[in-house]
Design a protein around this motif. Sequence first.
Motif, PDB file in Angstrom:
ATOM      1  N   PHE A 161      76.809-149.077  63.101  1.00 21.21           N
ATOM      2  CA  PHE A 161      76.105-150.265  62.597  1.00 21.21           C
ATOM      3  C   PHE A 161      76.976-151.162  61.715  1.00 21.21           C
ATOM      4  O   PHE A 161      76.517-152.225  61.290  1.00 21.21           O
ATOM      5  CB  PHE A 161      74.838-149.856  61.834  1.00 21.21           C
ATOM      6  N   SER A 162      78.214-150.761  61.464  1.00 23.30           N
ATOM      7  CA  SER A 162      79.094-151.585  60.618  1.00 23.30           C
ATOM      8  C   SER A 162      79.340-152.992  61.180  1.00 23.30           C
ATOM      9  O   SER A 162      79.386-153.954  60.403  1.00 23.30           O
ATOM     10  CB  SER A 162      80.423-150.862  60.362  1.00 23.30           C
ATOM     11  N   LEU A 192      83.141-159.835  66.710  1.00 26.95           N
ATOM     12  CA  LEU A 192      81.873-159.193  66.345  1.00 26.95           C
ATOM     13  C   LEU A 192      80.794-159.464  67.380  1.00 26.95           C
ATOM     14  O   LEU A 192      79.973-158.587  67.682  1.00 26.95           O
ATOM     15  CB  LEU A 192      81.420-159.677  64.957  1.00 26.95           C
ATOM     16  N   GLU A 193      80.791-160.674  67.936  1.00 30.63           N
ATOM     17  CA  GLU A 193      79.837-161.021  68.999  1.00 30.63           C
ATOM     18  C   GLU A 193      80.056-160.143  70.232  1.00 30.63           C
ATOM     19  O   GLU A 193      79.109-159.718  70.882  1.00 30.63           O
ATOM     20  CB  GLU A 193      79.984-162.502  69.378  1.00 30.63           C
ATOM     21  N   ILE A 199      76.402-153.692  72.663  1.00 29.19           N
ATOM     22  CA  ILE A 199      75.291-152.827  72.216  1.00 29.19           C
ATOM     23  C   ILE A 199      74.014-153.149  72.974  1.00 29.19           C
ATOM     24  O   ILE A 199      73.288-152.250  73.406  1.00 29.19           O
ATOM     25  CB  ILE A 199      75.017-153.004  70.695  1.00 29.19           C
ATOM     26  N   PHE A 200      73.738-154.441  73.142  1.00 28.35           N
ATOM     27  CA  PHE A 200      72.463-154.854  73.745  1.00 28.35           C
ATOM     28  C   PHE A 200      72.504-154.950  75.267  1.00 28.35           C
ATOM     29  O   PHE A 200      71.510-155.308  75.885  1.00 28.35           O
ATOM     30  CB  PHE A 200      72.021-156.193  73.135  1.00 28.35           C
ATOM     31  N   ILE A 207      76.195-146.553  81.380  1.00 31.44           N
ATOM     32  CA  ILE A 207      77.374-146.147  82.166  1.00 31.44           C
ATOM     33  C   ILE A 207      78.507-145.706  81.239  1.00 31.44           C
ATOM     34  O   ILE A 207      79.173-144.699  81.481  1.00 31.44           O
ATOM     35  CB  ILE A 207      77.847-147.291  83.093  1.00 31.44           C
ATOM     36  N   PHE A 208      78.709-146.475  80.152  1.00 28.49           N
ATOM     37  CA  PHE A 208      79.763-146.149  79.185  1.00 28.49           C
ATOM     38  C   PHE A 208      79.522-144.770  78.588  1.00 28.49           C
ATOM     39  O   PHE A 208      80.457-143.965  78.476  1.00 28.49           O
ATOM     40  CB  PHE A 208      79.805-147.202  78.073  1.00 28.49           C
ATOM     41  N   PHE A 209      78.274-144.492  78.209  1.00 28.52           N
ATOM     42  CA  PHE A 209      77.927-143.197  77.610  1.00 28.52           C
ATOM     43  C   PHE A 209      78.182-142.051  78.592  1.00 28.52           C
ATOM     44  O   PHE A 209      78.699-141.000  78.211  1.00 28.52           O
ATOM     45  CB  PHE A 209      76.466-143.180  77.165  1.00 28.52           C
ATOM     46  N   PHE A 210      77.838-142.270  79.876  1.00 25.32           N
ATOM     47  CA  PHE A 210      78.064-141.238  80.895  1.00 25.32           C
ATOM     48  C   PHE A 210      79.551-140.900  81.013  1.00 25.32           C
ATOM     49  O   PHE A 210      79.937-139.723  80.997  1.00 25.32           O
ATOM     50  CB  PHE A 210      77.528-141.706  82.254  1.00 25.32           C
TER      51      PHE A 210
END
Length: 295
Positions: A161-162, A192-193, A199-200, A207-210
């Motif tokens: 969340f930083s 930052l954008e 994230i959204f 897919i990234f998490f997998f």
Amino acid sequence: KLKNKIFKIFVILLCFYFIFNYLLDNNTLIKIIINADYNKISFVIILSILLIFFYSNLIFVCLKKICNIKISKSRWYLIYFNSQFLNSIPFFGIIYRAVQLKKFDLSYDKFIGIYLMIKWLYVSITLFLFSIESLFIFKGVSLFGLPISSIFFLSAFVVFFSPIILGKFVNFLMKLKNLKSNKFFIKFNKLLELFLNSIFNQSFIKIFFFFLLTVHILELLIITQLIESLQANIPFQKTFIIFIGEIIIEFVSILPQNIFISEIGLGLLTEKMNFDFELGFLIKIYFRFILFFSS
């Protein structure tokens, strides 16, 4: 071009020379190397090939989903594996990758942004995975009065969340100090954008998490198998501590590829755990060379 090739070969041979001399002067290292189970190391090579394949796909997903660049998977593999080879020389791999992707309209600014975004997501999700794994492996173990799993979870929360907190602070500064035309703040705000857009983007995050989860499991298997092949009498809990240490040391890149920093750091960790310094040093050396030759 010929001079560059000669220089690259010279640097690689020089590194081999220093490592070879260090090995010859250290009896403990020689003993560990001679007694290693090389059947298990051959299995590690297979796991390393899979690791490289999945990690290359993780970056490919970022390029396609976040940057929307038009590049075929085969072309990306060629760029990625060439850059992996060039990584043996500090900065060469990442510079080569940036130059090649520039041909597909990926600016250097955006390349750096994607590189930092991957690092940020990698650290955040890995710390979160550590928190889950610690619930089972370090059950009842506390540090500074907090369970180990809680420390990892809070760290993951802060890192993840930083960018949101930092983004709001930067926007506040830009309005307060009238810095909307400042080039540094404009670029920083775009970075930052990029983080927030990733994230959204639900399809991207899934897919990234997998891919990251697969990479994480493969890294754990590789470290476990390497430790077993070099010194089989280490319990899994301590093996997992070495795995965490290796990952956390890589979080903070002091030098390109953290050359020698990672080796020394892991050596100091194994020494603190009442094992040989040389064991930790060799784990990282073997891991580095196996990844290099698997590419």
